[in-house]
Design a protein around this motif. Sequence first.
Motif, PDB file in Angstrom:
ATOM      1  N   GLY A 160       0.819  -1.207   0.000  1.00 41.89           N
ATOM      2  CA  GLY A 160       0.000   0.000   0.000  1.00 41.89           C
ATOM      3  C   GLY A 160       0.855   1.261   0.000  1.00 41.89           C
ATOM      4  O   GLY A 160       0.623   2.174  -0.794  1.00 41.89           O
ATOM      5  N   GLU A 161       1.858   1.275   0.857  1.00 40.75           N
ATOM      6  CA  GLU A 161       2.720   2.456   0.948  1.00 40.75           C
ATOM      7  C   GLU A 161       3.556   2.613  -0.321  1.00 40.75           C
ATOM      8  O   GLU A 161       3.753   3.733  -0.801  1.00 40.75           O
ATOM      9  CB  GLU A 161       3.644   2.378   2.169  1.00 40.75           C
ATOM     10  CG  GLU A 161       2.948   2.520   3.513  1.00 40.75           C
ATOM     11  CD  GLU A 161       2.338   3.894   3.759  1.00 40.75           C
ATOM     12  OE1 GLU A 161       2.119   4.674   2.820  1.00 40.75           O
ATOM     13  OE2 GLU A 161       2.045   4.187   4.938  1.00 40.75           O
ATOM     14  N   GLN A 162       4.041   1.499  -0.857  1.00 46.95           N
ATOM     15  CA  GLN A 162       4.844   1.575  -2.087  1.00 46.95           C
ATOM     16  C   GLN A 162       4.010   2.146  -3.225  1.00 46.95           C
ATOM     17  O   GLN A 162       4.466   3.024  -3.969  1.00 46.95           O
ATOM     18  CB  GLN A 162       5.376   0.194  -2.455  1.00 46.95           C
ATOM     19  CG  GLN A 162       6.568  -0.216  -1.598  1.00 46.95           C
ATOM     20  CD  GLN A 162       6.944  -1.677  -1.756  1.00 46.95           C
ATOM     21  OE1 GLN A 162       6.130  -2.492  -2.207  1.00 46.95           O
ATOM     22  NE2 GLN A 162       8.167  -2.015  -1.365  1.00 46.95           N
ATOM     23  N   SER A 163       2.797   1.658  -3.345  1.00 46.80           N
ATOM     24  CA  SER A 163       1.892   2.137  -4.380  1.00 46.80           C
ATOM     25  C   SER A 163       1.586   3.627  -4.176  1.00 46.80           C
ATOM     26  O   SER A 163       1.548   4.411  -5.125  1.00 46.80           O
ATOM     27  CB  SER A 163       0.608   1.307  -4.338  1.00 46.80           C
ATOM     28  OG  SER A 163      -0.455   1.978  -4.946  1.00 46.80           O
ATOM     29  N   TRP A 164       1.417   4.011  -2.915  1.00 45.26           N
ATOM     30  CA  TRP A 164       1.124   5.411  -2.604  1.00 45.26           C
ATOM     31  C   TRP A 164       2.291   6.295  -3.030  1.00 45.26           C
ATOM     32  O   TRP A 164       2.092   7.354  -3.651  1.00 45.26           O
ATOM     33  CB  TRP A 164       0.864   5.575  -1.098  1.00 45.26           C
ATOM     34  CG  TRP A 164       0.157   6.856  -0.782  1.00 45.26           C
ATOM     35  CD1 TRP A 164      -1.175   7.036  -0.620  1.00 45.26           C
ATOM     36  CD2 TRP A 164       0.757   8.149  -0.635  1.00 45.26           C
ATOM     37  NE1 TRP A 164      -1.455   8.359  -0.378  1.00 45.26           N
ATOM     38  CE2 TRP A 164      -0.279   9.066  -0.386  1.00 45.26           C
ATOM     39  CE3 TRP A 164       2.060   8.633  -0.692  1.00 45.26           C
ATOM     40  CZ2 TRP A 164      -0.062  10.430  -0.191  1.00 45.26           C
ATOM     41  CZ3 TRP A 164       2.280   9.999  -0.510  1.00 45.26           C
ATOM     42  CH2 TRP A 164       1.235  10.873  -0.261  1.00 45.26           C
ATOM     43  N   LEU A 165       3.504   5.847  -2.723  1.00 42.10           N
ATOM     44  CA  LEU A 165       4.693   6.643  -3.032  1.00 42.10           C
ATOM     45  C   LEU A 165       4.903   6.781  -4.543  1.00 42.10           C
ATOM     46  O   LEU A 165       5.269   7.843  -5.038  1.00 42.10           O
ATOM     47  CB  LEU A 165       5.928   6.031  -2.367  1.00 42.10           C
ATOM     48  CG  LEU A 165       6.010   6.220  -0.845  1.00 42.10           C
ATOM     49  CD1 LEU A 165       7.066   5.313  -0.239  1.00 42.10           C
ATOM     50  CD2 LEU A 165       6.292   7.670  -0.485  1.00 42.10           C
ATOM     51  N   GLU A 166       4.666   5.699  -5.270  1.00 41.88           N
ATOM     52  CA  GLU A 166       4.797   5.757  -6.734  1.00 41.88           C
ATOM     53  C   GLU A 166       3.846   6.802  -7.298  1.00 41.88           C
ATOM     54  O   GLU A 166       4.213   7.604  -8.161  1.00 41.88           O
ATOM     55  CB  GLU A 166       4.441   4.400  -7.351  1.00 41.88           C
ATOM     56  CG  GLU A 166       5.556   3.378  -7.291  1.00 41.88           C
ATOM     57  CD  GLU A 166       5.058   1.996  -7.702  1.00 41.88           C
ATOM     58  OE1 GLU A 166       4.145   1.917  -8.565  1.00 41.88           O
ATOM     59  OE2 GLU A 166       5.554   1.004  -7.144  1.00 41.88           O
ATOM     60  N   TRP A 167       2.614   6.775  -6.791  1.00 39.49           N
ATOM     61  CA  TRP A 167       1.616   7.740  -7.232  1.00 39.49           C
ATOM     62  C   TRP A 167       2.044   9.164  -6.870  1.00 39.49           C
ATOM     63  O   TRP A 167       1.974  10.074  -7.697  1.00 39.49           O
ATOM     64  CB  TRP A 167       0.250   7.408  -6.622  1.00 39.49           C
ATOM     65  CG  TRP A 167      -0.743   8.511  -6.774  1.00 39.49           C
ATOM     66  CD1 TRP A 167      -1.466   8.816  -7.881  1.00 39.49           C
ATOM     67  CD2 TRP A 167      -1.105   9.472  -5.779  1.00 39.49           C
ATOM     68  NE1 TRP A 167      -2.264   9.903  -7.633  1.00 39.49           N
ATOM     69  CE2 TRP A 167      -2.067  10.325  -6.351  1.00 39.49           C
ATOM     70  CE3 TRP A 167      -0.718   9.698  -4.447  1.00 39.49           C
ATOM     71  CZ2 TRP A 167      -2.639  11.395  -5.650  1.00 39.49           C
ATOM     72  CZ3 TRP A 167      -1.273  10.744  -3.744  1.00 39.49           C
ATOM     73  CH2 TRP A 167      -2.228  11.582  -4.348  1.00 39.49           C
ATOM     74  N   ALA A 168       2.515   9.334  -5.634  1.00 40.70           N
ATOM     75  CA  ALA A 168       2.921  10.662  -5.175  1.00 40.70           C
ATOM     76  C   ALA A 168       4.040  11.221  -6.057  1.00 40.70           C
ATOM     77  O   ALA A 168       4.049  12.414  -6.378  1.00 40.70           O
ATOM     78  CB  ALA A 168       3.370  10.610  -3.721  1.00 40.70           C
ATOM     79  N   ASP A 169       4.952  10.362  -6.480  1.00 45.56           N
ATOM     80  CA  ASP A 169       6.039  10.822  -7.344  1.00 45.56           C
ATOM     81  C   ASP A 169       5.514  11.303  -8.690  1.00 45.56           C
ATOM     82  O   ASP A 169       6.018  12.278  -9.245  1.00 45.56           O
ATOM     83  CB  ASP A 169       7.089   9.713  -7.504  1.00 45.56           C
ATOM     84  CG  ASP A 169       7.908   9.522  -6.225  1.00 45.56           C
ATOM     85  OD1 ASP A 169       7.994  10.482  -5.434  1.00 45.56           O
ATOM     86  OD2 ASP A 169       8.444   8.422  -6.018  1.00 45.56           O
ATOM     87  N   GLU A 170       4.516  10.620  -9.191  1.00 45.78           N
ATOM     88  CA  GLU A 170       3.871  11.074 -10.431  1.00 45.78           C
ATOM     89  C   GLU A 170       3.224  12.439 -10.244  1.00 45.78           C
ATOM     90  O   GLU A 170       3.335  13.318 -11.105  1.00 45.78           O
ATOM     91  CB  GLU A 170       2.771  10.093 -10.841  1.00 45.78           C
ATOM     92  CG  GLU A 170       3.238   8.905 -11.629  1.00 45.78           C
ATOM     93  CD  GLU A 170       2.037   8.054 -12.042  1.00 45.78           C
ATOM     94  OE1 GLU A 170       1.209   8.530 -12.840  1.00 45.78           O
ATOM     95  OE2 GLU A 170       1.935   6.920 -11.536  1.00 45.78           O
ATOM     96  N   VAL A 171       2.525  12.577  -9.127  1.00 48.02           N
ATOM     97  CA  VAL A 171       1.851  13.847  -8.844  1.00 48.02           C
ATOM     98  C   VAL A 171       2.870  14.963  -8.725  1.00 48.02           C
ATOM     99  O   VAL A 171       2.696  16.052  -9.286  1.00 48.02           O
ATOM    100  CB  VAL A 171       1.010  13.748  -7.542  1.00 48.02           C
ATOM    101  CG1 VAL A 171       0.432  15.106  -7.157  1.00 48.02           C
ATOM    102  CG2 VAL A 171      -0.111  12.736  -7.708  1.00 48.02           C
ATOM    103  N   ILE A 172       3.952  14.691  -8.008  1.00 46.90           N
ATOM    104  CA  ILE A 172       4.994  15.698  -7.802  1.00 46.90           C
ATOM    105  C   ILE A 172       5.604  16.093  -9.149  1.00 46.90           C
ATOM    106  O   ILE A 172       5.811  17.277  -9.422  1.00 46.90           O
ATOM    107  CB  ILE A 172       6.065  15.175  -6.808  1.00 46.90           C
ATOM    108  CG1 ILE A 172       5.459  15.126  -5.385  1.00 46.90           C
ATOM    109  CG2 ILE A 172       7.308  16.037  -6.833  1.00 46.90           C
ATOM    110  CD1 ILE A 172       6.248  14.327  -4.374  1.00 46.90           C
TER     111      ILE A 172
END
Lengths: 178, 178
Positions: A160-172
């Motif tokens: 869950g956290e890994q998926s969240w971080l991948e998404w956050a990097d895209e957003v950033i």
Amino acid sequence: MSLQHSLLVLLAEQPSSGYELSQKFKSGVGYFWKASHQQIYTQLKKLTEDGLIDFEEEQQEGKPDKKIYKVTAQGMAGLKTWLSSEIKPSKTNDALLVMIYGGRYVGDDVILKEVRRHRDIHQKGLEKLLAIESLYFNLDDELKPQYRLPYLTLKRGIRGEQSWLEWADEVIAELSPQ
Amino acid sequence: MSLQHSLLVLLAEQPSSGYELSQKFKSGVGYFWKASHQQIYTQLKKLTEDGLIDFEEEQQEGKPDKKIYKVTAQGMAGLKTWLSSEIKPSKTNDALLVMIYGGRYVGDDVILKEVRRHRDIHQKGLEKLLAIESLYFNLDDELKPQYRLPYLTLKRGIRGEQSWLEWADEVIAELSPQ
DNA sequence: ATCTCCATGTAATGTGTTACATGATTAA
DNA sequence: TTAATCATGTAACACATTACATGGAGAT
């Protein structure tokens, strides 16, 4: 009302005091169930009144007495019933996503800053979970079966956290000025 | 109290009635913020009392009158303040994980059944999100920038569900008898 | 007849958060 | 002396859920 069931699961594993339970909610089950000490104490009271748990007082020197709670036969029966029941999928209420969704009313930089702040928090969360995972990996092979199910829940947290971080990097990347 | 902020974001996008808002909570923002119609009506009342929104009544034939709510200048200012504030990371209270964690007190088959049931629900959720994504992809390039931020939130939902399903498949493999 | 959709709400109950309250021990 | 950890709780408030309540339109 799964806080009560979370408490029953934890107490079935090991009789504990309210304080010890509140510590466990900061690790272990705490990665998928949050509860404050105020909630815990009130629910322990209710569970005791309903006869699902009981306690023995343990004297301590220099510290307040502990109430060590344990699950009663009735509580164990109730827990098994719940474990065999259908549960509602959890609902996610994520204010950060509301913020991003409505982000057009402020500058990208404002949203970006908050996403970065959350990214750091999630990064630290992931690191904690990975540390716990490595403890599991280093366990004797005889002991591993005991932690088979908790490990599956830990994996959920990690993924869950890994998926969240991948998404956050895209957003950033999307919100960062070129 | 982000339900109020969710309502402000939706009403800033488009003035709507309580009923229409409750429909939007079943799609769009509903993928990361859940609210029942009862909650919505009470919060609309509060927001109106606080002067953050107001409404005009719209007569309809054969149907009850609608109250069309819209954000006031004061509401818009409040929304912008919130959008620039720090928000607490959302906490996850996931009863299915509590169930798996405590699964040793029942058979693997019992847990497996419930995980499979949830897998189906998440699978359907993912399909819905992917359908919305393809609508976005088919949008005219001129219109896309408008949906840039909502699309990022949609992506969170998609990635989240995909990650959930991958994990569920591992759990199912682990719990299935050989 | 029955169900779903449209459209609005109240009331009771359950759950969660914030603030308040106490008091000893230990480490910086 | 300041903060953190141990240890327990109450009270007020905020928020969410469930049940109740109404009533017409249109579909099966």
